[in-house]
Scaffold this active site. Structure first.
Site, PDB file in Angstrom:
ATOM      1  N   HIS A  10       0.672  -1.195   0.057  1.00  0.00           N
ATOM      2  CA  HIS A  10      -0.099   0.029   0.119  1.00  0.00           C
ATOM      3  C   HIS A  10       0.869   1.215  -0.019  1.00  0.00           C
ATOM      4  O   HIS A  10       2.047   1.309   0.295  1.00  0.00           O
ATOM      5  CB  HIS A  10      -0.916  -0.051   1.316  1.00  0.00           C
ATOM      6  CG  HIS A  10      -1.886  -0.992   1.640  1.00  0.00           C
ATOM      7  ND1 HIS A  10      -3.016  -1.032   0.825  1.00  0.00           N
ATOM      8  CD2 HIS A  10      -1.678  -2.353   2.225  1.00  0.00           C
ATOM      9  CE1 HIS A  10      -3.784  -2.093   1.349  1.00  0.00           C
ATOM     10  NE2 HIS A  10      -2.807  -2.966   1.947  1.00  0.00           N
ATOM     11  N   TYR A  39      -2.343  -1.374   8.947  1.00  0.00           N
ATOM     12  CA  TYR A  39      -1.154  -2.098   8.330  1.00  0.00           C
ATOM     13  C   TYR A  39      -0.188  -2.617   9.381  1.00  0.00           C
ATOM     14  O   TYR A  39      -0.152  -2.332  10.538  1.00  0.00           O
ATOM     15  CB  TYR A  39      -0.271  -0.975   7.718  1.00  0.00           C
ATOM     16  CG  TYR A  39      -0.933  -0.310   6.539  1.00  0.00           C
ATOM     17  CD1 TYR A  39      -1.512  -0.880   5.401  1.00  0.00           C
ATOM     18  CD2 TYR A  39      -1.138   1.403   6.657  1.00  0.00           C
ATOM     19  CE1 TYR A  39      -2.428   0.107   4.582  1.00  0.00           C
ATOM     20  CE2 TYR A  39      -1.806   2.055   5.827  1.00  0.00           C
ATOM     21  CZ  TYR A  39      -2.379   1.557   5.059  1.00  0.00           C
ATOM     22  OH  TYR A  39      -3.202   2.261   4.006  1.00  0.00           O
ATOM     23  N   HIS A 115      -2.335  -3.199  -3.572  1.00  0.00           N
ATOM     24  CA  HIS A 115      -3.438  -2.913  -3.555  1.00  0.00           C
ATOM     25  C   HIS A 115      -4.412  -3.042  -4.416  1.00  0.00           C
ATOM     26  O   HIS A 115      -5.467  -3.481  -4.623  1.00  0.00           O
ATOM     27  CB  HIS A 115      -3.801  -1.916  -2.263  1.00  0.00           C
ATOM     28  CG  HIS A 115      -5.223  -1.514  -1.667  1.00  0.00           C
ATOM     29  ND1 HIS A 115      -5.549  -0.654  -1.057  1.00  0.00           N
ATOM     30  CD2 HIS A 115      -6.033  -2.608  -1.453  1.00  0.00           C
ATOM     31  CE1 HIS A 115      -6.985  -0.609  -0.544  1.00  0.00           C
ATOM     32  NE2 HIS A 115      -7.155  -1.858  -0.830  1.00  0.00           N
ATOM     33  N   LYS A 123      -8.555   1.870  -7.370  1.00  0.00           N
ATOM     34  CA  LYS A 123      -7.606   3.075  -6.635  1.00  0.00           C
ATOM     35  C   LYS A 123      -6.218   2.597  -7.123  1.00  0.00           C
ATOM     36  O   LYS A 123      -6.143   1.509  -7.518  1.00  0.00           O
ATOM     37  CB  LYS A 123      -7.372   3.279  -5.202  1.00  0.00           C
ATOM     38  CG  LYS A 123      -7.740   2.173  -4.170  1.00  0.00           C
ATOM     39  CD  LYS A 123      -7.451   2.520  -2.941  1.00  0.00           C
ATOM     40  CE  LYS A 123      -8.715   2.649  -2.510  1.00  0.00           C
ATOM     41  NZ  LYS A 123      -8.955   2.948  -0.813  1.00  0.00           N
ATOM     42  N   CYS A 125      -3.452   2.543  -5.627  1.00  0.00           N
ATOM     43  CA  CYS A 125      -2.499   2.298  -4.500  1.00  0.00           C
ATOM     44  C   CYS A 125      -1.821   0.979  -4.778  1.00  0.00           C
ATOM     45  O   CYS A 125      -2.640   0.132  -5.231  1.00  0.00           O
ATOM     46  CB  CYS A 125      -3.497   2.124  -3.358  1.00  0.00           C
ATOM     47  SG  CYS A 125      -2.661   1.446  -1.898  1.00  0.00           S
TER      48      CYS A 125
END
Length: 144
Positions: A10, A39, A115, A123, A125
């Site tokens: 991420h 995380y 991710h 997204k 990420c």
């Protein structure tokens, strides 16, 4: 012990021009209702590795995948204008490789993904192609 089959990369989705400390990350996650940082690991721009959540604790970083994954995040991911960009510093890249190799030693069957590579994720990420970059990463061994 949890069965881990994914290591998910991420970014913090913060601008390269701003610092986002581990404390700020934790406060952000707590404000979203998490008990702590979602995380397991966080890597700041200087390459320092911060342990955030024990590996045996289910993460809060990838809906539908938390129970069987480890979440690794680097500080950054947005350029100065707020657009997605690979902002990893050389120190972050080195720490990330070392961490991922150590995790692969502990979880040899785990796949490393970004991710954005997960289904239903819309997204950018982590703002680089983690799957391609780390596809052939070898585990860290005692000899190294």
């Amino acid at each position: 012990m949890r069965h881990i089959n994914l290591i998910i990369c991420h970014c913090s989705a913060t601008r390269v021009t701003r610092d986002f400390s581990p404390e700020a990350l934790e406060a952000c996650h707590k404000a979203r209702g998490f008990t702590t940082t979602g995380y397991h690991y966080y890597i700041t721009k200087d390459g320092h590795l911060h342990k955030c959540r024990p590996e045996d604790m289910i993460g809060a970083h990838a809906r539908r995948y938390n129970a069987h994954s480890i979440g690794v995040c680097y500080e950054g991911g947005l350029d100065a204008n707020g657009k997605p960009a690979d902002t990893r510093t050389p120190a972050q890249k080195q720490t990330l490789i070392t961490l991922l190799r150590a995790l692969k030693a502990d979880y040899p069957d785990a796949q490393i993904l970004g991710h954005r590579d997960l289904p239903w994720v819309c997204k950018a990420c982590p703002c680089f192609d983690a799957r391609a970059e780390y596809n052939h990463l070898k585990p860290l061994t005692l000899e190294q």
